[in-house]
Each structure stands twice: as C-alpha cells, then as structure tokens.
Design an enzyme around this catalytic site. Structure first.
Site, PDB file in Angstrom:
ATOM      1  CG  ASN A   3      19.340  59.734  27.768  1.00 22.32           C
ATOM      2  OD1 ASN A   3      18.798  58.660  28.020  1.00 22.32           O
ATOM      3  ND2 ASN A   3      19.607  60.626  28.704  1.00 22.32           N
ATOM      4  N   GLY A  39      10.837  49.723  30.595  1.00 22.04           N
ATOM      5  CA  GLY A  39      10.751  49.716  29.133  1.00 22.04           C
ATOM      6  C   GLY A  39       9.438  50.252  28.599  1.00 22.04           C
ATOM      7  CG  MET A  41      19.039  52.870  35.278  1.00 27.81           C
ATOM      8  SD  MET A  41      18.422  54.563  35.136  1.00 27.81           S
ATOM      9  CE  MET A  41      18.895  55.175  36.747  1.00 27.81           C
ATOM     10  NE  ARG A  42      27.097  49.985  32.195  1.00 32.96           N
ATOM     11  CZ  ARG A  42      27.952  49.482  33.090  1.00 32.96           C
ATOM     12  NH1 ARG A  42      27.492  48.877  34.157  1.00 32.96           N
ATOM     13  NH2 ARG A  42      29.245  49.570  32.911  1.00 32.96           N
ATOM     14  CG  LEU A  43      28.104  58.866  32.302  1.00 30.32           C
ATOM     15  CD1 LEU A  43      26.897  59.729  31.936  1.00 30.32           C
ATOM     16  CD2 LEU A  43      28.916  59.552  33.399  1.00 30.32           C
ATOM     17  CG  ASN A  93      10.293  56.210  27.317  1.00 28.57           C
ATOM     18  OD1 ASN A  93       9.733  57.113  26.701  1.00 28.57           O
ATOM     19  ND2 ASN A  93      10.544  56.282  28.617  1.00 28.57           N
ATOM     20  CG  HIS A 153      17.095  63.831  31.832  1.00 27.06           C
ATOM     21  ND1 HIS A 153      17.775  62.957  32.665  1.00 27.06           N
ATOM     22  CD2 HIS A 153      16.830  64.939  32.580  1.00 27.06           C
ATOM     23  CE1 HIS A 153      17.918  63.513  33.850  1.00 27.06           C
ATOM     24  NE2 HIS A 153      17.365  64.711  33.829  1.00 27.06           N
TER      25      HIS A 153
HETATM   26  C1  GRF Z   1      12.222  57.568  31.896  1.00 24.83           C
HETATM   27  O1  GRF Z   1      11.591  58.416  32.812  1.00 24.83           O
HETATM   28  C2  GRF Z   1      13.369  58.277  31.234  1.00 24.83           C
HETATM   29  O2  GRF Z   1      13.195  59.653  31.155  1.00 24.83           O
HETATM   30  C3  GRF Z   1      14.525  57.956  32.139  1.00 24.83           C
HETATM   31  O3  GRF Z   1      14.292  56.643  32.579  1.00 24.83           O
HETATM   32  C4  GRF Z   1      12.890  56.384  32.558  1.00 24.83           C
HETATM   33  C5  GRF Z   1      12.687  55.103  31.803  1.00 24.83           C
HETATM   34  O4  GRF Z   1      11.365  54.647  31.883  1.00 24.83           O
HETATM   35  N1  GRF Z   1      15.781  58.112  31.439  1.00 24.83           N
HETATM   36  P1  GRF Z   1      10.897  53.348  31.094  1.00 24.83           P
HETATM   37  O5  GRF Z   1      11.828  52.195  31.498  1.00 24.83           O
HETATM   38  O6  GRF Z   1      10.974  53.627  29.641  1.00 24.83           O
HETATM   39  O7  GRF Z   1       9.507  53.099  31.571  1.00 24.83           O
END
Ligand code: GRF
Length: 202
Positions: free
Chosen positions: A107, A12, A90-92, A14, A109
C-alpha cells in the site's frame, strides 16, 4: 515476470506512474488487471486505455467486508496474481485476503508512517504543524496502515501550504517511490523479519 493486480478507487495517478515505469522498462512486471470498487473510477479508464483487464467489483451486493474480499480473492487466484498493489483503494482489507496474500500486498500512504495513519493524513499533518511529511510504501497487515515499512520519501511542509499544495508535493513523491518499491519486490530484494522489512542492497 511478476504479475500485478492494482486495486484503486480513485484517480489512479499512482497506477499511471506504475504503467509508465513498466513501459520505460524501469520495472520488470506486468499489470495483469486493475480492480475498483467504484464503477466510474478514472483508474479503470486508464487501464482500459492500455488494453489492461479492468474490473469493477461492486461492493453493494455483499453483506460483509469478508464476503467482498472472498470475491476479490477468487479473481486474484484465477488471474494468478503475484503481487497486489493498493493504489488509493478506499477499503480496509479483511484477514481473508491479507492472510492468503501476506507480504504480497503493498500500500502507499500519504504520510511518514507511523505518523498520521488512516483518512485525511495530509490534513492531519497540517493540523499538527509538522515541518516534514511524505509518503510510505508498506506491506499490508490486518491493521490500519500498520504493516512493515518498505520505503519512505520525505517532503517539506511549507508555511503557505494548503491540503491541496501539500498533497500535490506528496503525490509527486509517491509517483517516484511506488515503482521503486515494486521493482525491489519483483527482483526479490525484500525480506521481512521480526516485523521489519530489510532491503538487499547488493
Ligand atoms: C494517494 O495519495 C495515496 O497515498 C492514497 O490514495 C491516493 C491515491 O491517489 N492511498 P491516486 O488515485 O493514485 O491519484
């Protein structure tokens, strides 16, 4: 003010960057709730520390992706969420969720899409020996990391990089980029036409 739901399975960081951008008034939005598919996700702790509603939605009782997504949808409707922000979820997502929230799910990436979609994007970049990588914020469609690109930031790939050092550099870029994309959405500056996202620069 737009109401966000952040979905996260992991650390988390982000989410943390989003909280900070709201607290410092760079983004005019509120995080209404954080949802995780992992009970012990540090993202849930970060939300609780701020008094934000944090829900663990256990995937185990559900027999399909669609069923799980219906449960998420119910929560998102109840909470009157405007924008769903995937931050390491981590789910589609299945069409059940994507169709109702189309162009209202973002999202992030860790690559310059369309290069290296899917898992292990950072490792893939190193394996291919690319000299530049980065991160992409995009709207989510029913494909894998394939929706309209909103913003990208490039970072150099150094010869001495490992997955960890490159991911660290990309993470730092993510923490700058995600709040910017959310801010553009909240100020209604994004339009999608013919599969491309245009930013109103005025
Ligand atoms: C990030 O690198 C993002 O690009 C990917 O999952 C990671 C999440 O990191 N989708 P965090 O949990 O926000 O530290």
């Amino acid at each position: 003010m737009k109401r966000l739901a952040v979905l996260a399975s992991g650390q988390g960081t982000n989410l943390e960057a989003i909280f900070q951008s709201i607290e410092s008034r760079k983004v005019a939005a509120e995080v209404g709730l954080v949802i995780s598919d992992r009970q012990k996700a540090p993202a849930l702790t970060r939300a609780r520390q701020r008094g934000v509603n944090a829900k663990f939605v256990d995937p185990r009782p559900f027999t399909s992706r669609e069923q799980y997504d219906r449960a998420l949808l119910e929560i998102l409707r109840q909470e009157q969420v405007d924008l769903v922000v995937l931050a390491g979820f981590m789910r589609l997502l299945s069409p059940v969720l994507v169709s109702e929230f189309y162009l209202r799910i973002m999202n992030i990436h860790p690559s310059l899409l369309p290069a290296f979609p899917g898992l292990n994007a950072v490792e893939q970049a190193l394996t291919h020996g690319v000299k530049v990588s980065g991160c992409t914020v995009h709207f989510v469609d029913e494909g894998l990391d394939s929706g309209p690109v909103i913003l990208q930031e490039a970072v150099p790939v150094l010869q001495i990089d490992t997955v960890e050092t490159l991911h660290q550099r990309i993470h730092a870029a993510e923490h700058r980029l995600y709040p910017l994309a959310i801010d553009l959405y909240c100020r209604s500056k994004l339009t999608v036409k013919g599969g491309r996202c245009y930013i109103d620069e005025t």
